[in-house]
Motif scaffolding. Sequence first.
Motif, PDB file in Angstrom:
ATOM      1  N   SER A  50       0.843  -1.194   0.000  1.00 37.49           N
ATOM      2  CA  SER A  50       0.000   0.000   0.000  1.00 37.49           C
ATOM      3  C   SER A  50       0.879   1.246   0.000  1.00 37.49           C
ATOM      4  N   PRO A  51       0.328   2.371  -0.451  1.00 37.57           N
ATOM      5  CA  PRO A  51       1.096   3.611  -0.395  1.00 37.57           C
ATOM      6  C   PRO A  51       1.452   3.933   1.059  1.00 37.57           C
ATOM      7  N   ASN A  79      -5.840   2.151  -2.970  1.00 39.15           N
ATOM      8  CA  ASN A  79      -5.055   2.869  -3.976  1.00 39.15           C
ATOM      9  C   ASN A  79      -5.052   4.358  -3.687  1.00 39.15           C
ATOM     10  N   MET A  80      -3.912   4.981  -3.913  1.00 47.44           N
ATOM     11  CA  MET A  80      -3.766   6.418  -3.684  1.00 47.44           C
ATOM     12  C   MET A  80      -2.677   6.918  -4.623  1.00 47.44           C
ATOM     13  N   SER A  81      -2.937   8.008  -5.312  1.00 50.72           N
ATOM     14  CA  SER A  81      -1.942   8.548  -6.240  1.00 50.72           C
ATOM     15  C   SER A  81      -0.757   9.123  -5.461  1.00 50.72           C
ATOM     16  N   ALA A  82       0.395   9.099  -6.100  1.00 50.47           N
ATOM     17  CA  ALA A  82       1.604   9.653  -5.485  1.00 50.47           C
ATOM     18  C   ALA A  82       1.435  11.151  -5.222  1.00 50.47           C
ATOM     19  N   ALA A  83       0.763  11.850  -6.137  1.00 51.65           N
ATOM     20  CA  ALA A  83       0.558  13.292  -5.961  1.00 51.65           C
ATOM     21  C   ALA A  83      -0.290  13.578  -4.727  1.00 51.65           C
ATOM     22  N   LEU A  84      -1.329  12.792  -4.516  1.00 53.29           N
ATOM     23  CA  LEU A  84      -2.175  12.986  -3.342  1.00 53.29           C
ATOM     24  C   LEU A  84      -1.400  12.648  -2.064  1.00 53.29           C
ATOM     25  N   ASP A 144       1.801  12.944  -1.660  1.00 52.88           N
ATOM     26  CA  ASP A 144       2.742  14.052  -1.462  1.00 52.88           C
ATOM     27  C   ASP A 144       2.060  15.279  -0.878  1.00 52.88           C
ATOM     28  N   SER A 145       0.769  15.455  -1.159  1.00 52.16           N
ATOM     29  CA  SER A 145       0.049  16.635  -0.668  1.00 52.16           C
ATOM     30  C   SER A 145      -0.081  16.641   0.851  1.00 52.16           C
TER      31      SER A 145
END
Length: 176
Positions: free
Chosen positions: A63-64, A121-126, A128-129
């Motif tokens: 997971s992220p 699932n989670m985007s890398a950009a989110l 990083d936010s």
Amino acid sequence: MQNPLSCVVGEISARHGNISLTQRQHLTDSNIQLAGDFTVVHRSLVLMDGGTILSCADIIPESPSGELIFPNVANFSRYAFRMRVADILSIGTDQVTILPPSPMSAAEGRCQQVNYMISGNMSAALMDSVQNSPQLGTFTGSSECRAAGSAAIGVPRGFLLFWMFAAAFLLPTTTS
């Protein structure tokens, strides 16, 4: 065994019997948690033969995951931390797991470091936010903490998984 729930968390041989390294087996264990405060993520899988350790490997999240380093918080609240991260990512609090051994001391004791993972699932950009979000409140990093912070783990997950599976296949097999 009278009560399988009385075993040490993660110790499966007393509940399931010996595990074969030569045949495929599927085990289900309600004590081993992959998320939550008592997760086995970032702990170790140890294969033993009696008292002899045959092999071991770290349990790495697929997971992220992220890391936050912020000035010391007098009374760190696991729930408050999870709630703020969940709010930033617009997910449920139950999807945020604080990984052991967090919180840890950082920057010579002036800051705290918390490693966490997200279920799903989670985007890398989110992801990083989260680092610079004003919604973090008391968990917002400072320049002092960021400068002294540890670098993120630089080993790709696929590389670690490769070595874990390689070790499992290279283990000597015994037949009874």
